[in-house]
Design a protein around this motif. Structure first.
Motif, PDB file in Angstrom:
ATOM      1  N   THR A 154      78.401  48.432  -4.908  1.00 31.38           N
ATOM      2  CA  THR A 154      77.493  48.618  -6.033  1.00 31.38           C
ATOM      3  C   THR A 154      78.274  48.632  -7.338  1.00 31.38           C
ATOM      4  N   GLY A 155      79.507  49.173  -7.273  1.00 37.17           N
ATOM      5  CA  GLY A 155      80.359  49.280  -8.467  1.00 37.17           C
ATOM      6  C   GLY A 155      80.587  47.931  -9.127  1.00 37.17           C
ATOM      7  N   ILE A 156      80.629  46.864  -8.338  1.00 44.91           N
ATOM      8  CA  ILE A 156      80.854  45.526  -8.921  1.00 44.91           C
ATOM      9  C   ILE A 156      79.683  45.174  -9.846  1.00 44.91           C
ATOM     10  N   LEU A 157      78.462  45.482  -9.392  1.00 45.46           N
ATOM     11  CA  LEU A 157      77.277  45.167 -10.205  1.00 45.46           C
ATOM     12  C   LEU A 157      77.186  46.085 -11.422  1.00 45.46           C
ATOM     13  N   LEU A 158      77.507  47.372 -11.200  1.00 43.24           N
ATOM     14  CA  LEU A 158      77.438  48.321 -12.323  1.00 43.24           C
ATOM     15  C   LEU A 158      78.475  47.964 -13.387  1.00 43.24           C
ATOM     16  N   ASP A 159      79.629  47.554 -12.907  1.00 47.46           N
ATOM     17  CA  ASP A 159      80.697  47.139 -13.805  1.00 47.46           C
ATOM     18  C   ASP A 159      80.234  45.965 -14.686  1.00 47.46           C
ATOM     19  N   ALA A 160      79.564  45.001 -14.055  1.00 50.18           N
ATOM     20  CA  ALA A 160      79.057  43.835 -14.802  1.00 50.18           C
ATOM     21  C   ALA A 160      77.995  44.284 -15.808  1.00 50.18           C
ATOM     22  N   ALA A 161      77.147  45.248 -15.414  1.00 56.71           N
ATOM     23  CA  ALA A 161      76.112  45.741 -16.332  1.00 56.71           C
ATOM     24  C   ALA A 161      76.759  46.434 -17.530  1.00 56.71           C
ATOM     25  N   VAL A 162      77.818  47.201 -17.268  1.00 62.69           N
ATOM     26  CA  VAL A 162      78.525  47.892 -18.358  1.00 62.69           C
ATOM     27  C   VAL A 162      79.114  46.856 -19.322  1.00 62.69           C
ATOM     28  N   LYS A 163      79.695  45.808 -18.768  1.00 65.02           N
ATOM     29  CA  LYS A 163      80.291  44.771 -19.631  1.00 65.02           C
ATOM     30  C   LYS A 163      79.228  44.111 -20.506  1.00 65.02           C
ATOM     31  N   LEU A 164      78.044  43.920 -19.929  1.00 67.85           N
ATOM     32  CA  LEU A 164      76.993  43.208 -20.675  1.00 67.85           C
ATOM     33  C   LEU A 164      76.244  44.079 -21.675  1.00 67.85           C
ATOM     34  N   SER A 201      81.805  58.069 -10.577  1.00 68.05           N
ATOM     35  CA  SER A 201      82.188  58.669 -11.849  1.00 68.05           C
ATOM     36  C   SER A 201      83.697  58.584 -12.052  1.00 68.05           C
ATOM     37  N   ARG A 202      84.447  58.539 -10.922  1.00 75.56           N
ATOM     38  CA  ARG A 202      85.901  58.375 -11.061  1.00 75.56           C
ATOM     39  C   ARG A 202      86.241  56.991 -11.597  1.00 75.56           C
ATOM     40  N   SER A 203      85.496  55.973 -11.101  1.00 75.84           N
ATOM     41  CA  SER A 203      85.888  54.611 -11.466  1.00 75.84           C
ATOM     42  C   SER A 203      85.166  54.079 -12.706  1.00 75.84           C
ATOM     43  N   LEU A 204      83.945  54.532 -12.957  1.00 79.07           N
ATOM     44  CA  LEU A 204      83.173  53.928 -14.053  1.00 79.07           C
ATOM     45  C   LEU A 204      82.572  55.011 -14.951  1.00 79.07           C
ATOM     46  N   THR A 205      83.238  55.315 -16.024  1.00 79.94           N
ATOM     47  CA  THR A 205      82.773  56.430 -16.866  1.00 79.94           C
ATOM     48  C   THR A 205      81.523  56.080 -17.671  1.00 79.94           C
ATOM     49  N   GLU A 206      81.248  54.797 -17.853  1.00 80.80           N
ATOM     50  CA  GLU A 206      80.068  54.410 -18.662  1.00 80.80           C
ATOM     51  C   GLU A 206      78.789  54.364 -17.824  1.00 80.80           C
ATOM     52  N   VAL A 207      78.895  54.782 -16.566  1.00 83.44           N
ATOM     53  CA  VAL A 207      77.703  54.786 -15.711  1.00 83.44           C
ATOM     54  C   VAL A 207      77.106  56.186 -15.703  1.00 83.44           C
ATOM     55  N   CYS A 208      75.836  56.285 -16.093  1.00 82.47           N
ATOM     56  CA  CYS A 208      75.159  57.584 -16.064  1.00 82.47           C
ATOM     57  C   CYS A 208      74.416  57.676 -14.731  1.00 82.47           C
TER      58      CYS A 208
END
Ligand code: AVI
Length: 329
Positions: free
Chosen positions: A100-110, A134-141
């Motif tokens: 899921t992190g791969i998709l969330l990461d892409a959403a954060v970038k966009l 939360s460890r890997s993606l701080t911009e994800v709420c």
């Protein structure tokens, strides 16, 4: 407070025990015998499943991950559609940071940040998902939701912008077609125009490849299947002798599914005291423990259309072994 939390913990455990007893009575009294696949996932079974996902024979996890890695930006862009508002990602089942992190990461970038709502019956699975994300993606709420999306009506908090609901990992394949449609219709009921479903499905392929994925050389899937009996011994005081049962994986072409069974290697009787049962098994009789449905482009289309969505775009690996479908409300 501590005592209250402990009391709540005991009652959650007690509820699970009651559900296990009910399931054993539902599935082991009548013939053919069966047990529901949710019984796999106690702590030991969840660890075994993690091991399955990295087996050389078990291609679905790495294939779906590769599709996400290759097309994440296109998936998020398609899900957002024409909306200028931020996309929210909801997931049925608690995802792991890796996929899921791969998709969330892409959403954060966009879009700079993203709200992620994992929905799961297990509070501890949600805790783990939140912690690793939360460890890997701080911009994800992360806004976790404890709910059983299979048995209960879903309730999503309102969101000002489009929502993409993830149901990945071919988890939908563990449900019979009518149950799968009920799950997606339940989800559809909470989505609005412009929202979407991202559905991961394992596709029909060569029988030998399918069977090997569910009967690996090192016996990890066998241990995962037999762990159900171990769980009944531990939780209900049953006396299953694990050496007298054997793991089986079969391809049922008519139903388009892999079936997992536990075959009794002798005529035997098993006592399950907490369920008030003595179960006689004939030599060769099986307990059917799981179905894993495999799809075609047509069967994915009819599943999503019958559930109130329409297919918008599909991404696949080069071999066409796994599909990720964006379906629009
Ligand atoms: C969780 N689910 C999608 C897995 C599958 O492939 O059906 C469960 C599994 N059973 C045996 N191996 C994996």
């Amino acid at each position: 407070m501590g005592a209250l939390v402990r009391e709540m913990e005991v009652s959650a455990e007690e509820l699970t025990r009651c559900a296990v007893i009910r399931e054993v009575q539902r599935g082991l009294i009548p013939q053919p015998r069966s047990l529901a696949p949710w019984l796999f996932y106690d702590a030991a079974g969840s660890r075994l499943f993690e091991r399955i996902t990295v087996l050389p024979e078990y291609y679905p996890t790495r294939t779906e991950r590769a599709i996400f890695a290759g097309y994440a930006e296109g998936i998020i862009t398609a899900a957002k559609g024409a909306s200028t508002k931020p996309l929210r990602v909801v997931e049925l089942g608690a995802g792991t940071a890796s996929k899921t992190g791969i998709l969330l990461d892409a959403a954060v970038k966009l879009q700079g940040a993203v709200t992620y709502v994992p929905i799961d019956v297990s509070a501890s699975a949600l805790d783990e998902a939140c912690e690793s994300l939360s460890r890997s993606l701080t911009e994800v709420c992360v806004e976790p939701e404890v709910a059983n999306y299979v048995t209960d009506a879903l309730e999503l908090a309102p969101h000002d912008g489009p929502t993409m609901a993830l149901y990945i990992g071919s988890s939908i394949g563990n449900f019979a077609p009518d149950e799968a449609r009920a799950i997606l219709r339940n989800l559809r009921g909470q989505l609005k125009s412009g929202d979407s479903l991202l559905l991961g499905t394992d596709m029909v392929k060569d029988e030998a490849i399918l069977v090997a994925a569910y009967d690996d050389e090192n016996g990890v899937t066998g241990a995962f299947n037999l762990n159900v009996l171990r769980r009944l011994n531990k939780e209900l005081g049953a006396d299953f002798d694990l050496a007298r049962f054997r793991h089986q994986a079969r391809w049922n072409a008519a139903e388009s599914r892999i079936e997992m069974h536990l075959e009794s290697l002798t005529a035997q009787r098993v006592r399950i005291p907490a369920a008030n049962l003595m179960v006689p098994f004939a030599n060769g009789e099986t307990i059917h423990t799981e179905n894993s449905y495999k799809f075609t482009a047509d069967s994915v289309r009819s599943l999503v259309e019958d559930s109130g969505f329409s297919v918008e775009e599909t991404w696949m690996d080069e071999r066409g072994w796994f599909a990720v479908t964006l379906a629009r409300v």
